[in-house]
Design a protein around this motif. Sequence first.
Motif, short mmCIF file in Angstrom:
data_model
loop_
_atom_site.label_atom_id
_atom_site.label_comp_id
_atom_site.label_asym_id
_atom_site.label_seq_id
_atom_site.Cartn_x
_atom_site.Cartn_y
_atom_site.Cartn_z
N UNK A 97 4.36 11.44 -0.56
CA UNK A 97 4.86 10.73 -1.73
C UNK A 97 4.06 9.47 -1.99
N UNK A 98 3.67 8.77 -0.92
CA UNK A 98 2.87 7.56 -1.08
C UNK A 98 1.52 7.87 -1.69
N UNK A 99 0.85 8.90 -1.19
CA UNK A 99 -0.45 9.27 -1.70
C UNK A 99 -0.38 9.69 -3.18
N UNK A 100 0.63 10.50 -3.51
CA UNK A 100 0.79 10.93 -4.90
C UNK A 100 1.07 9.74 -5.80
N UNK A 101 1.99 8.89 -5.37
CA UNK A 101 2.34 7.72 -6.18
C UNK A 101 1.16 6.79 -6.38
N UNK A 102 0.37 6.57 -5.33
CA UNK A 102 -0.80 5.70 -5.45
C UNK A 102 -1.83 6.31 -6.40
N UNK A 103 -1.99 7.62 -6.34
CA UNK A 103 -2.93 8.26 -7.25
C UNK A 103 -2.52 8.10 -8.70
N UNK A 104 -1.23 8.30 -8.98
CA UNK A 104 -0.72 8.14 -10.35
C UNK A 104 -0.87 6.70 -10.81
N UNK A 105 -0.50 5.74 -9.95
CA UNK A 105 -0.59 4.33 -10.32
C UNK A 105 -2.03 3.89 -10.52
N UNK A 106 -2.94 4.37 -9.66
CA UNK A 106 -4.34 3.97 -9.83
C UNK A 106 -4.89 4.51 -11.14
N UNK A 107 -4.48 5.72 -11.49
CA UNK A 107 -4.91 6.26 -12.79
C UNK A 107 -4.37 5.40 -13.92
N UNK A 108 -3.12 4.95 -13.80
CA UNK A 108 -2.55 4.07 -14.81
C UNK A 108 -3.29 2.76 -14.91
N UNK A 152 4.41 -1.23 0.30
CA UNK A 152 4.42 -2.52 -0.40
C UNK A 152 3.19 -2.67 -1.27
N UNK A 153 2.03 -2.23 -0.76
CA UNK A 153 0.82 -2.31 -1.57
C UNK A 153 0.94 -1.49 -2.83
N UNK A 154 1.53 -0.29 -2.73
CA UNK A 154 1.70 0.56 -3.90
C UNK A 154 2.61 -0.09 -4.94
N UNK A 155 3.56 -0.91 -4.48
CA UNK A 155 4.48 -1.58 -5.41
C UNK A 155 3.73 -2.48 -6.39
N UNK A 156 2.63 -3.08 -5.94
CA UNK A 156 1.90 -4.02 -6.81
C UNK A 156 1.19 -3.32 -7.96
#
Length: 330
Positions: free
Chosen positions: A136-147, A256-260
């Motif tokens: 979930x963390x990896x998927x979420x980070x990928x989506x957020x980085x794309x955003x 926490x990093x992904x939250x930013x």
Amino acid sequence: MTTTPRPGSGAPGASGHDWRAPAAACTTVILWASAFVSIRTAGEAYSPGALALGRLLAGSLALGTILLVRREGLPARAAWPGIAASGLLWFGLYMVVLNWGEQQVDAGTAAMVVNIGPILIALLGAGLLGEGLPRRLLIGMGVSFAGAAVVGLSMSGHGGSSVLGVVLCLVAAVAYAGGVVSQKPALRHGSALQITTFGCLTGTVACLPFTGALLSEAAAAPVSATLNMVYLGVFPTALAFTTWAYALSRTTAGRMGATTYAVPALVVLMSWLLLDEVPAPLAVAGGLLCLAGVAVSRGRGTARRGGTGPVVPEPEQATVEAGQARVERR
């Protein structure tokens, strides 16, 4: 006097989940987003080093006052290596280099480069802290980085760019990641307030060579720029870094990093409301992607044994809960 509080000792609510850590993370994200608006005004009158020192002085004064009032004293000796590393990397190097980098590149380029930070945090957290990399963390980070990349592309062209600026923003991202990963172990031996206060003081000492520039620029700076610098020290630094440390002590560095990644989305909204800068449709879409990725990465993933067994936490969440249980048993 040395006081070592119990990290993660907050009692959960009636639902079994402690709402205070997510609330602290949200506070941090909102205040850090507001910092971009304030830096715009303050940065017109102050050089990168002077702005960083002024911000850290205001933050250290606010944090030191609260620490004395609460009589928390010094953290345990084992916390000091992490305090020193996070203070030099995050409070010192990161603030100076980021201020400098944003004078060299356009906002879009800066956003894309600095948002490498959460990815580095997750990788360093997995390699150095044994946190693992949940799906979930990896998927979420990928989506957020794309955003974040979409937001950056929508903002590109609003300023110049240079190789130096890109390198500076990359250094800022590395310093940010290193500071977070260094701070995480220190939080096992001290409170969020203690770790933040002495980290901020460490960064302040590191930035003292900019004292001359701060004094000369403060004499000529407009009141609005100086007030924004003080705001940066009291709220996005003193308050937001403390709420960050509080939340970080109750979850992993990667999450926490992904939250930013929510910060770029909020910056677009705040610029629209406070600076009358109407966001482009592409920026809005990118902001929504950032928020969606954060929601995925912060969600409580579950897995079932054999498809019909009881729901169990993801490995990463189980590790956190086991660590908190050990602390409580002590």
